[in-house]
Write a protein that holds these residues in place. Structure first.
Motif, PDB file in Angstrom:
ATOM      1  N   THR A  72       0.882  -1.066  -0.013  1.00  0.00           N
ATOM      2  CA  THR A  72       0.055  -0.071  -0.077  1.00  0.00           C
ATOM      3  C   THR A  72       0.859   1.286   0.078  1.00  0.00           C
ATOM      4  O   THR A  72       0.803   2.157  -0.622  1.00  0.00           O
ATOM      5  CB  THR A  72      -0.884   0.101   1.353  1.00  0.00           C
ATOM      6  OG1 THR A  72      -1.742  -1.123   1.267  1.00  0.00           O
ATOM      7  CG2 THR A  72      -1.734   1.063   1.181  1.00  0.00           C
ATOM      8  N   LEU A  73       1.761   1.344   0.809  1.00  0.00           N
ATOM      9  CA  LEU A  73       2.923   2.219   0.681  1.00  0.00           C
ATOM     10  C   LEU A  73       3.451   2.681  -0.509  1.00  0.00           C
ATOM     11  O   LEU A  73       3.464   3.752  -1.032  1.00  0.00           O
ATOM     12  CB  LEU A  73       3.897   1.925   1.775  1.00  0.00           C
ATOM     13  CG  LEU A  73       4.848   3.285   2.034  1.00  0.00           C
ATOM     14  CD1 LEU A  73       4.472   4.558   2.435  1.00  0.00           C
ATOM     15  CD2 LEU A  73       5.880   2.867   3.119  1.00  0.00           C
ATOM     16  N   GLY A  74       3.948   1.307  -1.269  1.00  0.00           N
ATOM     17  CA  GLY A  74       4.462   1.814  -2.599  1.00  0.00           C
ATOM     18  C   GLY A  74       3.519   2.145  -3.642  1.00  0.00           C
ATOM     19  O   GLY A  74       3.845   2.937  -4.429  1.00  0.00           O
ATOM     20  N   TRP A 130       1.723   6.838  -6.676  1.00  0.00           N
ATOM     21  CA  TRP A 130       0.661   7.919  -6.892  1.00  0.00           C
ATOM     22  C   TRP A 130       1.412   9.209  -6.876  1.00  0.00           C
ATOM     23  O   TRP A 130       1.107  10.253  -7.826  1.00  0.00           O
ATOM     24  CB  TRP A 130      -0.303   7.898  -5.942  1.00  0.00           C
ATOM     25  CG  TRP A 130      -1.593   8.612  -6.191  1.00  0.00           C
ATOM     26  CD1 TRP A 130      -1.538   9.608  -6.662  1.00  0.00           C
ATOM     27  CD2 TRP A 130      -2.812   8.262  -5.858  1.00  0.00           C
ATOM     28  NE1 TRP A 130      -2.848  10.266  -6.723  1.00  0.00           N
ATOM     29  CE2 TRP A 130      -3.833   9.065  -6.004  1.00  0.00           C
ATOM     30  CE3 TRP A 130      -3.750   7.075  -5.088  1.00  0.00           C
ATOM     31  CZ2 TRP A 130      -4.956   9.201  -5.868  1.00  0.00           C
ATOM     32  CZ3 TRP A 130      -4.671   7.282  -4.888  1.00  0.00           C
ATOM     33  CH2 TRP A 130      -5.488   8.082  -5.162  1.00  0.00           C
ATOM     34  N   PHE A 131       2.219   9.538  -5.876  1.00  0.00           N
ATOM     35  CA  PHE A 131       2.979  10.784  -5.762  1.00  0.00           C
ATOM     36  C   PHE A 131       3.849  11.037  -6.775  1.00  0.00           C
ATOM     37  O   PHE A 131       3.972  12.099  -7.044  1.00  0.00           O
ATOM     38  CB  PHE A 131       3.448  10.746  -4.187  1.00  0.00           C
ATOM     39  CG  PHE A 131       4.297  12.047  -4.127  1.00  0.00           C
ATOM     40  CD1 PHE A 131       3.642  13.028  -3.661  1.00  0.00           C
ATOM     41  CD2 PHE A 131       5.605  12.074  -4.031  1.00  0.00           C
ATOM     42  CE1 PHE A 131       4.281  14.598  -3.366  1.00  0.00           C
ATOM     43  CE2 PHE A 131       6.514  13.347  -3.779  1.00  0.00           C
ATOM     44  CZ  PHE A 131       5.675  14.675  -3.391  1.00  0.00           C
ATOM     45  N   ALA A 180      -7.925  10.797 -11.891  1.00  0.00           N
ATOM     46  CA  ALA A 180      -7.975   9.476 -12.777  1.00  0.00           C
ATOM     47  C   ALA A 180      -7.502   8.319 -11.487  1.00  0.00           C
ATOM     48  O   ALA A 180      -7.990   7.125 -11.673  1.00  0.00           O
ATOM     49  CB  ALA A 180      -7.016   9.440 -13.689  1.00  0.00           C
ATOM     50  N   ALA A 181      -6.570   8.418 -10.786  1.00  0.00           N
ATOM     51  CA  ALA A 181      -6.067   7.528  -9.779  1.00  0.00           C
ATOM     52  C   ALA A 181      -7.164   7.369  -8.728  1.00  0.00           C
ATOM     53  O   ALA A 181      -7.361   6.102  -8.452  1.00  0.00           O
ATOM     54  CB  ALA A 181      -4.875   8.224  -8.875  1.00  0.00           C
ATOM     55  N   ALA A 182      -7.963   8.135  -8.244  1.00  0.00           N
ATOM     56  CA  ALA A 182      -9.047   8.009  -7.335  1.00  0.00           C
ATOM     57  C   ALA A 182     -10.089   7.595  -7.988  1.00  0.00           C
ATOM     58  O   ALA A 182     -10.725   6.461  -7.377  1.00  0.00           O
ATOM     59  CB  ALA A 182      -9.303   9.525  -6.853  1.00  0.00           C
ATOM     60  N   GLY A 183     -10.708   7.772  -9.262  1.00  0.00           N
ATOM     61  CA  GLY A 183     -11.536   6.842  -9.875  1.00  0.00           C
ATOM     62  C   GLY A 183     -11.228   5.635 -10.307  1.00  0.00           C
ATOM     63  O   GLY A 183     -12.148   4.748  -9.909  1.00  0.00           O
ATOM     64  N   GLY A 197      -5.914   3.753 -12.929  1.00  0.00           N
ATOM     65  CA  GLY A 197      -6.189   5.126 -13.421  1.00  0.00           C
ATOM     66  C   GLY A 197      -4.988   5.653 -13.675  1.00  0.00           C
ATOM     67  O   GLY A 197      -5.133   6.488 -14.566  1.00  0.00           O
ATOM     68  N   LEU A 198      -4.049   5.718 -12.956  1.00  0.00           N
ATOM     69  CA  LEU A 198      -2.743   6.735 -13.365  1.00  0.00           C
ATOM     70  C   LEU A 198      -2.146   6.375 -14.850  1.00  0.00           C
ATOM     71  O   LEU A 198      -1.800   7.158 -15.548  1.00  0.00           O
ATOM     72  CB  LEU A 198      -1.722   6.229 -12.396  1.00  0.00           C
ATOM     73  CG  LEU A 198      -1.918   7.005 -11.101  1.00  0.00           C
ATOM     74  CD1 LEU A 198      -1.111   6.270  -9.858  1.00  0.00           C
ATOM     75  CD2 LEU A 198      -1.646   8.437 -10.922  1.00  0.00           C
TER      76      LEU A 198
END
Length: 244
Positions: free
Chosen positions: A47-49, A54-55, A87-90, A118-119
């Motif tokens: 999850t951290l990865g 994402w960042f 897009a990532a959130a979607g 999404g990304l």
């Protein structure tokens, strides 16, 4: 931005070639077609990865604008940041909901891959969509990544982290999604580029993987798979509390 999208397609094609030559892990598929999930060893780190990726994607997509020296370019980079995030959130939400419907429970691994889907889906063109369009483009990526991961498993293609689905299936969708917000893009042009990327990279990677397989080998032995690659390769057990 097209160059950023090509990166994902190349990676997926190379991974597919390697997976086909490597074959599945021991115990992944049963003799009667059973699919046996092999769980990840550390989901908090996974999850951290995902969040680190994402960042980092803001720099990946935003950096494709190449400069930040005037108001128009600054606004363009800001728009890219917004669309990338939306897009990532979607993708995450769509994948999580579909996994809940298909499996009866919320699946964290699918949610993580949904965000990455999404990304990837928005990367080919993160500038021209409106934020709501970016959510939809990422959401479609989140849906198809779940279906792709399940589909590859049914085809007995063992992709442990879903990389082929995230970067390949969603990369293809991303290239086609360019048509939604770019009038100068054509379906024939996008499909031609898609075929060229996949065909060349897959064949070249297949040759390289085959040479490596013949010279060095690319699969751990059955015993090494049981004890784990850490112990087999470097003599250190990653999780000693679970070792006998």
């Amino acid at each position: 931005f097209a160059g950023s999208g090509i990166v994902h397609m190349c990676g997926a094609a190379a991974a597919l070639a390697g997976v086909l030559l490597l074959g599945p892990r021991n115990g992944k598929y049963g003799p009667n077609g059973e699919i046996n999930p092999i769980q990840g060893s550390n989901m908090p780190l996974a999850t951290l990865g995902m969040f680190i990726l994402w960042f980092g994607w803001f720099g990946f997509n935003g950096g494709s604008e190449l400069k930040l020296s005037n108001i128009d370019e600054a606004n363009a980079v800001a728009q890219v940041f917004v669309n990338t995030n939306m897009a990532a959130a979607g993708g995450l939400i769509a994948a999580l909901l579909l996994a809940r419907v298909m499996f009866g429970k919320a699946d964290l691994t699918m949610a993580l891959n949904g965000a990455l889907a999404g990304l990837v889906s928005i990367t080919a063109e993160p500038l021209t969509p409106e934020p709501w369009q970016a959510v939809l483009i990422g959401g479609v990526g989140g849906l198809i990544v779940v279906l792709s991961i399940v589909g590859l498993d049914k085809m007995r293609i063992d992709d442990p982290v879903g990389a082929i689905s995230v970067h390949g299936t969603c990369g293809m969708w991303g290239l086609l999604a360019v048509l939604i917000t770019n009038d100068d893009a054509t379906l024939a042009g996008q499909l031609t580029g898609l075929g060229a990327i996949l065909g060349y990279t897959f064949i070249a990677s297949l040759v390289v993987w085959f040479i490596i397989k013949m010279v060095f080998g690319i699969r751990l032995s059955d015993e090494e798979q049981m004890v784990g690659a850490d112990a087999a390769e470097i003599g250190i057990t990653a999780y000693p509390e679970f070792s006998k």
